[in-house]
Design a protein around this motif. Structure first.
Motif, PDB file in Angstrom:
ATOM      1  N   PRO A 163       2.397 120.756  16.326  1.00 52.67           N
ATOM      2  CA  PRO A 163       3.337 121.280  17.319  1.00 52.67           C
ATOM      3  C   PRO A 163       4.529 121.905  16.620  1.00 52.67           C
ATOM      4  CG  PRO A 163       3.563 118.897  17.156  1.00 52.67           C
ATOM      5  CD  PRO A 163       2.415 119.274  16.265  1.00 52.67           C
ATOM      6  N   THR A 237       4.397 115.870  20.028  1.00 49.72           N
ATOM      7  CA  THR A 237       3.730 116.417  21.212  1.00 49.72           C
ATOM      8  C   THR A 237       4.285 115.737  22.457  1.00 49.72           C
ATOM      9  OG1 THR A 237       1.955 114.751  21.174  1.00 49.72           O
ATOM     10  CG2 THR A 237       1.580 116.796  19.944  1.00 49.72           C
ATOM     11  N   GLN A 241       0.903 117.977  26.263  1.00 49.83           N
ATOM     12  CA  GLN A 241       0.301 118.628  25.103  1.00 49.83           C
ATOM     13  C   GLN A 241      -0.785 117.754  24.479  1.00 49.83           C
ATOM     14  OE1 GLN A 241       3.917 119.283  22.878  1.00 49.83           O
ATOM     15  NE2 GLN A 241       3.819 121.501  23.217  1.00 49.83           N
TER      16      GLN A 241
END
Length: 330
Positions: A163, A237, A241
């Motif tokens: 991420p 995250t 996600q």
């Protein structure tokens, strides 16, 4: 007191075992109550019977590693020493478990009992979550397993993702297109790949789509089949996600998720998907959670001491002080 004499094959083996300026011998003497005397290709071990027996077994395992054509690094010896201090039977199983050879011919293998458990989990489970502090080899060992699986034909692609926690306004000030903007976040993944395969091979595989390194946002809407997929820095995250990523897994794929729940960089109002997933997926068949600790740190020994110092400091501060410190964070 007991004295044992070890006779090595030749001076080359002795130099590999003793280390430059006998650095390996001095490290062993610091851990065990023994005296080690090197004379050419001979080694004398003196000390209490139990300690001498344990150190003799340690040397036998190290000699076995050398006899297989591997070079002993200080990290290898330090790992073997730690294992010998805890469980001498585990030394051989760890040092003998080579995952892959790096481009420079260095064997990649577990250096702690926790890392050994992590490797075994990746071999038997389709999805593994590795949670632990920096320096425990979470990402590096996952990439090593991915490259090994690719070379054996067990998967057809390697997909590495992270991420980009600053994918908003701050990232927009950086030059270049989106891929160029997020590359700094993906650098540790590139570094591990270059170590395993070399720059030219990595670039060739990426051009052919065999290896893909991309920010997490690129995973949305895809189904990833016959792939070894690694999500790194998963503590950053969001729950949405994390769910999106985990449901990308297709037939013939394996997934490894790594993260450190003490290093969440999300905005204060956002909850970490790695925190949540431990509850949501606990007990689900085919999924394994591995928890590494400061005892599994394999970077410079000082890193272990730094981690322990921070843990002690944070424990002394207490929840109230932690919250106040968080409020002061810009």
């Amino acid at each position: 007191m007991t004295t044992v004499h070890l006779v090595l094959d030749d001076n080359d083996q002795a130099m590999g075992l003793f280390g430059h300026s006998d650095v390996h011998l001095r490290a062993i003497e610091r851990k065990f109550p023994v005296r080690l005397v090197a004379r050419g290709s001979n080694l004398i071990i003196e000390g209490p019977p139990a300690a001498v027996q344990r150190v003799q077994r340690l040397f036998q395992e190290l000699i076995d590693v050398l006899s297989r054509g591997h070079r002993l690094t200080e990290q290898d010896v330090e790992a073997a020493i730690n294992m010998a201090a805890m469980d001498e039977e585990a030394i051989g199983s760890i040092l003998g478990d080579t995952v892959i050879m790096t481009k420079r011919g260095r064997p990649v293998r577990p250096k702690t009992a926790g890392q050994k458990e992590y490797l075994e989990a990746m071999r038997r489970s389709s999805m593994v979550f590795a949670i632990g502090p920096a320096g425990t080899g979470k990402t590096y060992l996952a990439v090593a397993m991915a490259v090994a699986a690719l070379k054996k034909g067990q998967v057809h692609r390697i997909i590495l993702t992270r991420p980009a926690v600053e994918a908003g306004e701050k990232l927009g000030f950086l030059p270049g297109d989106l891929q160029e903007k997020v590359n700094p976040y993906l650098r540790p993944l590139y570094d591990a790949l270059y170590d395993m395969l070399g720059l030219e091979t990595v670039e060739r595989y990426m051009a052919r789509g065999i290896i893909e390194v991309a920010p997490l946002a690129y995973m949305r809407g895809r189904t990833l089949e016959d792939s070894f997929i690694i999500l790194d820095e998963a503590q950053n995250t969001t729950p949405e996600q994390m769910k999106m990523f985990l449901t990308r897994m297709g037939a013939g794929s394996r997934v490894v998720v790594t993260g450190d729940i003490t290093q969440v960089d999300l905005p204060k109002a956002r909850y970490s998907g790695l925190h949540e997933v431990r509850t949501v997926l606990s007990g689900v068949e085919g999924i394994t959670f591995i928890y590494l600790s400061e005892t599994d740190v394999v970077r410079h020994p000082l890193v272990q001491r730094i981690i322990k110092a921070y843990e002690s400091f944070e424990a002394e501060q207490g929840p109230a002080d932690d919250a106040a410190a968080a409020d002061d964070t810009p």
